[in-house]
Design a protein around this motif. Sequence first.
Motif, PDB file in Angstrom:
ATOM      1  N   ALA A  30       2.667   4.039  -6.771  1.00 46.58           N
ATOM      2  CA  ALA A  30       1.851   2.842  -6.534  1.00 46.58           C
ATOM      3  C   ALA A  30       1.839   1.958  -7.776  1.00 46.58           C
ATOM      4  O   ALA A  30       1.882   0.721  -7.680  1.00 46.58           O
ATOM      5  CB  ALA A  30       0.434   3.239  -6.139  1.00 46.58           C
ATOM      6  N   GLU A  85      -7.295   8.719   4.516  1.00 47.46           N
ATOM      7  CA  GLU A  85      -6.669   7.403   4.623  1.00 47.46           C
ATOM      8  C   GLU A  85      -6.471   7.011   6.093  1.00 47.46           C
ATOM      9  O   GLU A  85      -6.809   5.888   6.499  1.00 47.46           O
ATOM     10  CB  GLU A  85      -5.317   7.408   3.908  1.00 47.46           C
ATOM     11  CG  GLU A  85      -4.572   6.092   4.028  1.00 47.46           C
ATOM     12  CD  GLU A  85      -3.070   6.256   4.062  1.00 47.46           C
ATOM     13  OE1 GLU A  85      -2.411   5.476   4.784  1.00 47.46           O
ATOM     14  OE2 GLU A  85      -2.543   7.155   3.389  1.00 47.46           O
ATOM     15  N   GLU A 135       5.347   5.245   2.150  1.00 42.69           N
ATOM     16  CA  GLU A 135       4.928   6.652   2.105  1.00 42.69           C
ATOM     17  C   GLU A 135       5.684   7.374   1.001  1.00 42.69           C
ATOM     18  O   GLU A 135       6.923   7.338   0.960  1.00 42.69           O
ATOM     19  CB  GLU A 135       5.176   7.330   3.451  1.00 42.69           C
ATOM     20  CG  GLU A 135       4.246   6.849   4.557  1.00 42.69           C
ATOM     21  CD  GLU A 135       4.392   7.674   5.824  1.00 42.69           C
ATOM     22  OE1 GLU A 135       5.458   8.293   6.008  1.00 42.69           O
ATOM     23  OE2 GLU A 135       3.437   7.703   6.622  1.00 42.69           O
ATOM     24  N   THR A 163      -3.554   2.033  -3.359  1.00 39.98           N
ATOM     25  CA  THR A 163      -3.508   3.354  -2.756  1.00 39.98           C
ATOM     26  C   THR A 163      -4.928   3.917  -2.738  1.00 39.98           C
ATOM     27  O   THR A 163      -5.855   3.308  -3.293  1.00 39.98           O
ATOM     28  CB  THR A 163      -2.558   4.309  -3.503  1.00 39.98           C
ATOM     29  OG1 THR A 163      -2.368   5.507  -2.731  1.00 39.98           O
ATOM     30  CG2 THR A 163      -3.105   4.716  -4.869  1.00 39.98           C
ATOM     31  N   PHE A 206       0.862  -1.187   0.000  1.00 43.67           N
ATOM     32  CA  PHE A 206       0.000   0.000   0.000  1.00 43.67           C
ATOM     33  C   PHE A 206       0.898   1.236   0.000  1.00 43.67           C
ATOM     34  O   PHE A 206       1.826   1.344   0.799  1.00 43.67           O
ATOM     35  CB  PHE A 206      -0.904   0.029   1.233  1.00 43.67           C
ATOM     36  CG  PHE A 206      -1.908   1.149   1.224  1.00 43.67           C
ATOM     37  CD1 PHE A 206      -3.193   0.950   0.758  1.00 43.67           C
ATOM     38  CD2 PHE A 206      -1.569   2.426   1.682  1.00 43.67           C
ATOM     39  CE1 PHE A 206      -4.128   1.981   0.742  1.00 43.67           C
ATOM     40  CE2 PHE A 206      -2.490   3.459   1.674  1.00 43.67           C
ATOM     41  CZ  PHE A 206      -3.771   3.240   1.199  1.00 43.67           C
ATOM     42  N   VAL A 207       0.609   2.172  -0.909  1.00 48.53           N
ATOM     43  CA  VAL A 207       1.360   3.425  -0.982  1.00 48.53           C
ATOM     44  C   VAL A 207       0.490   4.558  -0.452  1.00 48.53           C
ATOM     45  O   VAL A 207      -0.631   4.768  -0.927  1.00 48.53           O
ATOM     46  CB  VAL A 207       1.820   3.737  -2.422  1.00 48.53           C
ATOM     47  CG1 VAL A 207       2.474   5.120  -2.482  1.00 48.53           C
ATOM     48  CG2 VAL A 207       2.801   2.673  -2.908  1.00 48.53           C
ATOM     49  N   SER A 208       1.008   5.282   0.518  1.00 45.00           N
ATOM     50  CA  SER A 208       0.313   6.417   1.127  1.00 45.00           C
ATOM     51  C   SER A 208       0.955   7.717   0.662  1.00 45.00           C
ATOM     52  O   SER A 208       2.163   7.776   0.414  1.00 45.00           O
ATOM     53  CB  SER A 208       0.419   6.314   2.652  1.00 45.00           C
ATOM     54  OG  SER A 208       0.029   7.529   3.269  1.00 45.00           O
ATOM     55  N   ARG A 209       0.150   8.752   0.563  1.00 46.80           N
ATOM     56  CA  ARG A 209       0.739  10.062   0.286  1.00 46.80           C
ATOM     57  C   ARG A 209       1.633  10.506   1.433  1.00 46.80           C
ATOM     58  O   ARG A 209       2.688  11.087   1.223  1.00 46.80           O
ATOM     59  CB  ARG A 209      -0.368  11.110   0.047  1.00 46.80           C
ATOM     60  CG  ARG A 209      -0.987  10.987  -1.323  1.00 46.80           C
ATOM     61  CD  ARG A 209      -2.067  12.026  -1.581  1.00 46.80           C
ATOM     62  NE  ARG A 209      -1.579  13.399  -1.492  1.00 46.80           N
ATOM     63  CZ  ARG A 209      -2.234  14.456  -1.974  1.00 46.80           C
ATOM     64  NH1 ARG A 209      -3.379  14.268  -2.594  1.00 46.80           N
ATOM     65  NH2 ARG A 209      -1.749  15.661  -1.850  1.00 46.80           N
ATOM     66  N   TYR A 260       3.933  -1.148   3.770  1.00 39.59           N
ATOM     67  CA  TYR A 260       3.353   0.200   3.773  1.00 39.59           C
ATOM     68  C   TYR A 260       4.423   1.197   3.361  1.00 39.59           C
ATOM     69  O   TYR A 260       5.474   1.308   4.002  1.00 39.59           O
ATOM     70  CB  TYR A 260       2.805   0.523   5.158  1.00 39.59           C
ATOM     71  CG  TYR A 260       2.054   1.839   5.255  1.00 39.59           C
ATOM     72  CD1 TYR A 260       0.705   1.910   4.946  1.00 39.59           C
ATOM     73  CD2 TYR A 260       2.710   3.001   5.661  1.00 39.59           C
ATOM     74  CE1 TYR A 260       0.010   3.104   5.040  1.00 39.59           C
ATOM     75  CE2 TYR A 260       2.021   4.196   5.761  1.00 39.59           C
ATOM     76  CZ  TYR A 260       0.673   4.248   5.443  1.00 39.59           C
ATOM     77  OH  TYR A 260      -0.004   5.442   5.541  1.00 39.59           O
ATOM     78  N   HIS A 265      -4.598  12.117   2.626  1.00 33.78           N
ATOM     79  CA  HIS A 265      -3.872  11.391   3.676  1.00 33.78           C
ATOM     80  C   HIS A 265      -4.708  11.340   4.958  1.00 33.78           C
ATOM     81  O   HIS A 265      -4.751  10.311   5.650  1.00 33.78           O
ATOM     82  CB  HIS A 265      -2.529  12.084   3.935  1.00 33.78           C
ATOM     83  CG  HIS A 265      -1.644  11.362   4.889  1.00 33.78           C
ATOM     84  ND1 HIS A 265      -0.780  12.007   5.747  1.00 33.78           N
ATOM     85  CD2 HIS A 265      -1.491  10.033   5.152  1.00 33.78           C
ATOM     86  CE1 HIS A 265      -0.139  11.118   6.484  1.00 33.78           C
ATOM     87  NE2 HIS A 265      -0.540   9.925   6.135  1.00 33.78           N
ATOM     88  N   SER A 271      -7.061   7.346  -3.798  1.00 41.79           N
ATOM     89  CA  SER A 271      -6.927   8.530  -4.655  1.00 41.79           C
ATOM     90  C   SER A 271      -8.282   9.190  -4.835  1.00 41.79           C
ATOM     91  O   SER A 271      -9.320   8.528  -4.803  1.00 41.79           O
ATOM     92  CB  SER A 271      -6.378   8.113  -6.023  1.00 41.79           C
ATOM     93  OG  SER A 271      -6.452   9.170  -6.970  1.00 41.79           O
ATOM     94  N   THR A 312       2.077  10.000  -6.201  1.00 35.54           N
ATOM     95  CA  THR A 312       1.745   8.825  -5.402  1.00 35.54           C
ATOM     96  C   THR A 312       1.135   7.731  -6.270  1.00 35.54           C
ATOM     97  O   THR A 312       1.445   6.541  -6.109  1.00 35.54           O
ATOM     98  CB  THR A 312       0.781   9.203  -4.261  1.00 35.54           C
ATOM     99  OG1 THR A 312       1.419  10.162  -3.417  1.00 35.54           O
ATOM    100  CG2 THR A 312       0.391   7.996  -3.436  1.00 35.54           C
TER     101      THR A 312
END
Length: 307
Positions: A199, A165, A187, A206, A152-155, A185, A162, A208, A195
């Motif tokens: 991802a 999320e 960031e 992610t 999982f890619v987070s801002r 995980y 964010h 969006s 982002t």
Amino acid sequence: MDKRIIIIIAAIIVIIAIIGIYAYSASNNPDKSKLRISTTTSLEDTGLLKEVEAAFEKKYPGVDVQIVSGGTGIALQYGERGDVDLMLVHDKKREQEFIKNGTGTNRTEFAYNYFWIVGPADDPAGIKGLNATAAFAKIAEMGEQNPDQVKFVSRGDDSGTHAREKKIWNDSGVGYQNVTNQSWYIESGKGMGDTLILANERNAYTISDSGTFLAFTKDGKISLVPIITTGSDLLNIYTAMPINPDRHPQTNIEGANNFVNFLISPEGQQIIGNYGNQQYGQPLFTPIVTNPVPSLLTPLVSNPVPA
């Protein structure tokens, strides 16, 4: 003391006083030829704001709209310092705090879309058909079991996206603080577009806003697919907040209010409602005045906006 010296000193004092008065006056009188706006990246990345800006400047030809794009957290910092006249953001809790502390005059909701949970087409965590909180819980579970396949890619940038999320992680029972140190995980620390690209590169999930996702998919920048696109947890409302001139006297409150009123006017709402049809085959945003959210319980404007 020589009379001439006294006269010179007196003249210097008068000049200094005049300069001081002028400087004070200038610092407390806004430049109405400029309207400074800080905006969330989604409104900028999709191109909507550029179209709104052009129409606004056509209606108000003496005003130069100057836009700086960043996450909601950055936009709020600009507002706190008085570096802008107006903010366009999407994080209701922080917006309400901003109004409560007196830095903003009011919050006006002008558009909405939905956050989407997007990811690889083969859906390695098996989240299709779940709601947002159940999906996050499943991603965490499968990420722990197979971190090479489920990511999982987070801002990770304190933006409105964010913030949403983090809320979903907490509501899911997993807890945001329990995922940030996990190997699955990641960031990005960047805006929505970057982002999404990260991802895509990591074959990861992610969250969006739908507008930016559609724009980047159409341009061929990503191959991720939308997996979960509905639910109250994913509702994404955009709000305009002018800076309070009582807090920052140099604020161009007239220009800010004009822009807010333009956003919610029939012309502004039509631009918002039509944007994306030609480029992407569907609108990227829904105008909230002409098409209110069915479950919306709060008024569109917390305080009246002067005409």
